[in-house]
Design a protein around this motif. Structure first.
Motif, PDB file in Angstrom:
ATOM      1  N   THR A 417       0.599  -1.435  -0.082  1.00  0.00           N
ATOM      2  CA  THR A 417      -0.488   0.268   0.168  1.00  0.00           C
ATOM      3  C   THR A 417       0.934   1.131   0.074  1.00  0.00           C
ATOM      4  O   THR A 417       0.586   2.351  -0.909  1.00  0.00           O
ATOM      5  CB  THR A 417      -1.022  -0.084   0.733  1.00  0.00           C
ATOM      6  N   ILE A 418       1.958   1.497   0.555  1.00  0.00           N
ATOM      7  CA  ILE A 418       3.100   2.414   0.598  1.00  0.00           C
ATOM      8  C   ILE A 418       3.715   2.391  -0.004  1.00  0.00           C
ATOM      9  O   ILE A 418       3.432   3.584  -1.326  1.00  0.00           O
ATOM     10  CB  ILE A 418       4.066   2.512   2.171  1.00  0.00           C
ATOM     11  N   ARG A 419       4.077   1.529  -0.724  1.00  0.00           N
ATOM     12  CA  ARG A 419       4.705   1.546  -2.517  1.00  0.00           C
ATOM     13  C   ARG A 419       3.740   2.620  -3.506  1.00  0.00           C
ATOM     14  O   ARG A 419       4.134   2.998  -4.258  1.00  0.00           O
ATOM     15  CB  ARG A 419       5.447   0.161  -2.639  1.00  0.00           C
ATOM     16  N   ARG A 420       2.010   1.810  -3.591  1.00  0.00           N
ATOM     17  CA  ARG A 420       2.014   1.980  -4.375  1.00  0.00           C
ATOM     18  C   ARG A 420       1.560   3.560  -5.171  1.00  0.00           C
ATOM     19  O   ARG A 420       1.470   4.479  -5.048  1.00  0.00           O
ATOM     20  CB  ARG A 420       0.331   1.422  -4.452  1.00  0.00           C
ATOM     21  N   SER A 421       1.217   4.201  -2.841  1.00  0.00           N
ATOM     22  CA  SER A 421       1.198   5.969  -2.785  1.00  0.00           C
ATOM     23  C   SER A 421       2.203   6.246  -3.244  1.00  0.00           C
ATOM     24  O   SER A 421       2.239   7.092  -3.856  1.00  0.00           O
ATOM     25  CB  SER A 421       0.097   5.587  -1.054  1.00  0.00           C
ATOM     26  N   GLN A 422       3.443   5.384  -3.446  1.00  0.00           N
ATOM     27  CA  GLN A 422       5.223   6.505  -4.357  1.00  0.00           C
ATOM     28  C   GLN A 422       5.310   6.233  -5.264  1.00  0.00           C
ATOM     29  O   GLN A 422       6.145   6.961  -5.786  1.00  0.00           O
ATOM     30  CB  GLN A 422       6.201   6.218  -2.598  1.00  0.00           C
ATOM     31  N   VAL A 423       4.438   5.923  -5.631  1.00  0.00           N
ATOM     32  CA  VAL A 423       4.019   5.545  -7.398  1.00  0.00           C
ATOM     33  C   VAL A 423       4.541   6.079  -8.086  1.00  0.00           C
ATOM     34  O   VAL A 423       3.473   7.085  -8.215  1.00  0.00           O
ATOM     35  CB  VAL A 423       3.729   3.956  -7.855  1.00  0.00           C
TER      36      VAL A 423
END
Length: 1182
Positions: A417-423
């Motif tokens: 979830t965190i990674r998707r928010s930072q893409v």
């Protein structure tokens, strides 16, 4: 607008003087015409002097040094090399050498400005050396004479390599990408041409051969340089001949065991093998090994390689089988490289200040705080980023550092979830590159569609000024006039904004045009696939790598460190940029941790890919030839003696793999043996007997007896605890099995999966349940689970607390799709709970498939790589990445916080609750017993023994890890080659192409030996078939196209169903072949099946291509359709169609030269080849 903004940078002036098919001969004057008079530099400005002094500078000009100064400079270089860390092993070198690199660059520019007057062109200097050699003899050629060709001081590794070459050695050069390896080959060419001898320069790609051909003609003149590829033959008797590696290999087949003057390599002194690290390529690596093995020993080899882990092994191998060879390596890049990491909001350094570990501001904890704290501020300041964002981020995050310590361990779902928010979007990263003056950039995206879509994202974002737009429009106008069919209309809008795509779906002519504009600075960003990293001369200030993984035939695979550094090596233009920049990008599955892990993983070694082919076997054996006198088929004449199997074996066993096997593997096995002995010794030290012996020695008899009795009691209680845990798991499985069986035909319920990974982190994954694997009859997943030992279950005899006896309960494997778009295979052991709610198994519309059927189809659609997450005696848990098709399904799986205990459908029996209580009581009893042991009198001494035991166990684990790596390395370098050679020989023998007993080659073998292709025997079987004689030229071309269409596909963004609908509609199509072509292909398919069965019988795995899907396109082109007509709404990329047509033309052009082919077929093939070789096909070879 400031008129100075119209001026291109000084580095672009020299490029304007170069000849190009897309530029007017007087391009510099026309370029100046776009500028206002006051924008022109004065003759006294450094830019003006550089423009007129150096027609084609690739590097900074050299300083005029006295002998003493030059020696001091060399000493400084030595010190620099000693102080600088190896770029690939110690990335911190890039940070520590920044100031040093800047000083060197500044001195180079100062030296350039100190010169005055008009200097010679490079070709004039080369001609001067040739004249001097004719007048004074070859003795005048030395490294200084060759270095005088260049306007700069050549690097130390270049000097060492040239010196070794002049001493008569073969040379292996291993240096970073874009470090100037080609200069060594060019200097060798100058020396060779001056002596009146010949040099062959080989490359792995036709495009690279064409590029080198153009560059060498500028240096040596048109009459002295030739080109020899499958597409074209230009001036083949020239002193410098550029060719692809396969062409040289075929030439060398006839030269094995002969001197250069007798084997077709007339007056050849030198062979340059560019990109020799291709030796590790699975499909083509054999060619490089064959060239080294077959090359006459009198010929010097110059092997140019990117940095690899084992260049010493490569040099040692060449030295052993070819002759004296010297290794020259360089670790330091001429232009330092800085690594960055791009997220949605900013661009940060990837590494810390020392360059030895990851920047802590890129950790998941920081990103988590970033997503929670800054969401509101970013909405208020959407464009507050750019050159000051490093400081802004630092100031803000210092305030959050205390809170960072309190962030708990993250589950896999939280991490995703965190990674998707930072893409970041493409435009986000591009904005950062633009504001930091990091353009031009090569942006690597591992799919054609991704490159094209990226252009659509940014084509409204203008990167060019008015003058540059005018230059692009003029160049495009000239290109359109000369090559009207080669213009890629869909890319024109982006091109006028300064962005372009470069991939295999584009016509080669268009790609050359893009390369030309990029070199002139008129394209600021090129979105390219990884093939651009393979030596094509498109250096940029920045290289952006969009992902650490790419799709392959077997699923997604991670990039290797070598591939990453090869792409990053495109960054940093020597003489232009003081630093290069490599930017890695946040993706939903890869963050900064994975980037650093790959960057510091170390280089991979060259690995032999030597395999036998039909062409190799036939050409090496080259036994007696069978000929028939015309009109007398029974009168057979045998001529020409050939090599024996033993002679062929000696050649085959000279492969790189066998060399490594006979030397390196011996050392590896010795080290492995030492490690295994040490493991045995240490294992004995941690055995119960050894610990007992040490305890007796360290403790008094009474104390020892007390602790020993307690330890024995503890072991008994632990065994009981294990039995009770098994009983508890048995009851869980007993409760879950009937529940899951009830759900097989109903709705698709949500469930919660739970596991703890190898690092001790617990993961909780919400998922939607698809079903039991055993119920998926005929599925690939069921076959995999049943046939793989990894999924084997052996858990009979579990203890039941309810019945008090052993019971035979067998867990089962199930499959579910997680909310993180990941498929999971698991047993009941990993199910935490099951919920009432889920996806209703009802079709969305009448006639649609049910959701369970759709998800099952998506699961079966693609080949997936299953990764084991955790294992136990009750079965393991595996995961595999989902696809775009499953993405929408995973998004609808609710988060666990939205589900309550009331939603749970899983209810356990009283027996289960009793088993849990028994297990908890026993666990507490074990804990109390441990505390009792800790309170004994001699426990401190006993604990020292236990701690030392744990330390030894950790050492054993490290040794076992090292042992596993050595075993994998030994498996990689296991000698091979001759076994495969004999297997291919057996197939050839049974097809009556070659008699391996008498070494007589029959006509089929003669034809196969002369063909260039992936499966020479299959091509010979096709071309010698009499059914082809009744075909018209266009139909013959269609059949030939069907056997060379390996790897050609419809547009990649169309799945099979869409492609089928597309072919039936008027929106896009493929031409269908004529009935005659279809009948011939069906007839040939029977021969293909027979050959495949024969290959399978002897263990040969060489593909036999026969695909009628695209034969209609070839027939349409061979029938005279124009390029515009054939490409209108076509279901193929133009680059794919061009590649297919060029392959077909190449095969047709071979037919008239093949032995024992019917003259009618040769005539038809020549006619078809001539018709097909028309614009734009005829222009692709140039």
């Amino acid at each position: 607008m400031n008129t100075l903004s119209c001026l291109p940078p000084p580095s672009h002036f020299p490029i304007l003087l170069r000849s190009s098919p897309f530029l007017h001969p007087k391009a510099p004057l026309q370029t100046l015409a776009f500028r206002s008079p006051q924008s022109l530099p004065s003759p006294n400005t450094p830019h003006f002097r550089t423009f007129y002094k150096f027609p084609n500078p690739a590097f900074p000009p050299e300083s005029h040094l006295s002998d003493a100064e030059e020696e001091d400079e060399e000493d400084d270089d030595d010190n620099d090399d000693d102080e600088a860390a190896d770029e690939y092993d110690e990335v911190s070198a890039e940070v520590s050498e920044q100031s040093e690199g800047e000083d060197e660059d500044e001195s180079d520019y100062d030296a350039a400005e100190s010169k005055s007057g008009f200097e010679e062109f490079k070709w004039q200097r080369v001609e001067r050396i040739r004249n001097d050699v004719r007048e004074f003899g070859e003795e005048i050629i030395d490294v200084d004479e060759l270095a005088s060709v260049y306007d700069f001081r050549i690097d130390k590794f270049q000097r060492l390599a040239v010196q070794a070459f002049l001493r008569g050695f073969s040379v292996v050069v291993s240096a970073p990408t874009s470090s100037g390896k080609t200069l060594i080959a060019e200097a060798a060419a100058v020396a060779t041409v001056a002596k009146g001898r010949r040099l062959f320069y080989t490359t792995p790609l036709k495009a690279l051969s064409n590029q080198k051909f153009r560059e060498f003609r500028e240096t040596f003149g048109d009459s002295n340089v030739g080109l020899l590829t499958g597409d074209s033959v230009i001036n083949k008797d020239a002193q410098v001949l550029i060719m692809t590696t396969e062409i040289l290999r075929n030439m060398l087949y006839q030269s094995v065991g002969m001197v250069a003057s007798e084997g077709g390599l007339f007056h050849v002194d030198v062979i340059v093998l560019d990109e020799v690290h291709y030796l590790s390529d699975i499909s083509r690596g054999t060619v490089w090994e064959e060239i080294v093995i077959y090359c006459p020993k009198e010929v010097q080899l110059i092997c140019l390689s990117a940095t690899v882990a084992n260049p010493d092994e490569l040099a040692g191998w060449i030295g052993q089988i070819h002759g004296k060879t010297e290794l020259v390596t360089a670790a330091k890049r001429p232009v330092p490289l800085t690594w960055h990491f791009s997220t949605k909001t900013t661009l940060l350094p990837l590494l810390d200040e020392r360059g030895t570990s990851m920047n802590r501001k890129l950790s998941l904890n920081y990103l988590q705080l970033d997503s929670y704290e800054d969401q509101g501020s970013r909405k208020r300041n959407p464009r507050k980023r750019g050159s000051d964002s490093y400081e802004v981020e630092g100031s803000r995050r210092r305030n959050s550092r205390k809170r960072e310590i309190d962030v708990s361990l993250l589950s896999k779902n939280d991490i995703n979830t965190i990674r998707r928010s930072q893409v970041p979007q493409v435009i986000d990263t591009l904005w950062n590159l633009k504001t930091r003056d990091m353009l031009p950039a090569v942006w690597f995206i591992f799919s054609r569609k991704g490159c094209d879509v990226a252009i659509q994202y940014v084509e409204d974002y203008n990167l060019l000024d008015e003058c540059e737009v005018s230059e692009v429009e003029l160049a495009l106008k000239r290109f359109r006039i000369k090559y009207p069919d080669a213009v890629r209309e869909s890319s024109v809008k982006g091109l006028l904004r300064g962005v372009a795509a470069h991939h295999a779906g584009c016509l080669p002519l268009w790609k050359s045009f893009i390369e030309e504009l990029f070199q002139r600075g008129l394209v600021k960003v090129v979105f390219a696939t990884e093939t651009l990293a393979a030596g094509i001369n498109m250096p940029a200030r920045t290289a952006v790598i969009s992902s650490l993984s790419k799709r392959s035939e077997s699923g997604r695979i991670q990039l290797s460190t070598n591939e990453l550094l090869q792409m990053a090596g495109r960054a940093g233009r020597r003489g232009i940029d003081k630093r290069g920049h490599a930017v890695l990008v946040q993706t939903p599955y890869e963050g900064a941790e994975e980037c650093c892990k790959l960057l510091f993983a170390g280089l991979e070694p060259l690995v032999s890919q030597f395999t036998a082919s039909y062409g190799m076997v036939l050409n090496l054996l080259a036994g007696a030839k069978v000929t028939r006198r015309s009109g007398d088929p029974d009168n057979v004449k045998i001529s020409r003696a050939g090599r024996t199997l033993e002679e062929a074996r000696k050649l085959v066993e000279q492969s790189f793999g066998n060399y490594v096997g006979s030397n390196v593997m011996l050392a590896a096995k010795e080290e492995l043996n030492k490690i295994q002995i040490e493991i045995e010794i240490l294992t004995a030290e941690v055995s119960d007997e050894a610990i007992d012996k040490k305890s007796r020695k360290a403790l008094s008899e009474m104390t020892y007896k007390e602790i020993a009795d307690l330890q024995e009691e503890l072991r008994a209680e632990k065994r009981l605890r294990t039995d009770l845990r098994r009983a508890m798991e048995l009851e869980r499985i007993s409760a879950l099995k009937p529940l899951l069986e009830e759900l097989e035909d109903g709705h698709l319920p949500f469930m919660c999966l739970q596991y703890t990974d190898s690092n001790g982190v617990q993961h909780v994954v919400p998922a939607v349940y698809l079903g039991k694997v055993d119920s998926m009859d005929g599925s690939k997943l069921k076959n995999m689970v049943h046939n793989s030992d990894s999924f084997a279950l052996n858990v009979e005899g579990l203890y039941s607390a309810d019945t008090g006896r052993q019971e035979n309960i067998q867990p089962s494997y199930h499959v579910a799709l997680g909310s993180d778009n990941t498929w999971y295979i698991f047993t009941e052991r990993w199910i935490k709970t099951v919920y009432k709610t889920g996806f209703p198994n009802i079709a969305l519309a009448q006639g649609d498939a049910l959701p369970r059927e759709i998800m099952t189809m998506l699961l079966e659609k693609e080949e997936m790589e299953w990764q084991k997450l955790v294992g136990s005696e009750l079965g393991g848990m595996w995961s595999a990445e989902g696809s775009l098709g499953t993405w929408s399904w995973s998004l609808n799986v609710p988060v666990l916080s939205s589900l309550s205990e009331e939603d749970e459908v899983l209810r356990f029996s009283q027996a289960y609750h009793d088993a849990v209580e028994c297990y908890k009581d026993q666990r507490n009893k074990v804990s109390r017993l441990k505390k009792k042991i800790a309170r004994t009198e001699g426990f401190k001494e006993y604990k020292k023994i236990i701690d030392m035991t744990k330390f030894t166990e950790e050492k054993i684990r490290r040794l076992k890890s090292r042992s596993s790596r050595l075993i994998r390395r030994i498996e990689q370098i296991e000698p091979s080659g001759w076994k495969e050679f004999l297997q291919v020989s057996n197939v050839i023998h049974e097809t009556r192409a070659l008699d391996i007993n008498t070494h007589v080659i029959f006509p089929l073998g003669e034809t196969a030996a002369a063909i260039r292709g992936e499966n020479e025997l299959w091509l010979a079987v096709v071309l010698r078939n009499k059914i082809l004689l009744d075909l018209k030229p266009a139909q013959l071309a269609a059949v030939c196209g069907s056997v060379v269409s390996e790897g050609i596909k419809v547009r990649p963004w169309k799945n099979n169903r869409q492609a089928l609908l597309c072919l039936r509609s008027s929106s896009c199509y493929l031409y269908e072949p004529s009935t005659a072509v279809v009948n011939v292909i069906n007839f040939l398919d029977e021969h293909r099946s027979s050959l495949l069965q024969l290959q399978e019988k002897h263990g040969v795995k060489i593909p036999c291509c026969l695909d009628a899907q695209f034969s209609g396109m070839v027939e349409a082109w061979a029938s005279g359709l124009t390029w515009r007509e054939i490409m209108m709404d076509c279901a193929m990329d133009e680059g794919d169609l061009a590649r297919l047509l060029r392959r077909t033309i190449d095969l047709l052009a071979q037919v008239p030269k093949l032995p024992d082919i019917d003259p009618r077929l040769q005539s038809n093939a020549m006619t078809a080849s001539n018709v097909m070789d028309r614009p734009p096909m005829s222009e692709l070879s140039g």
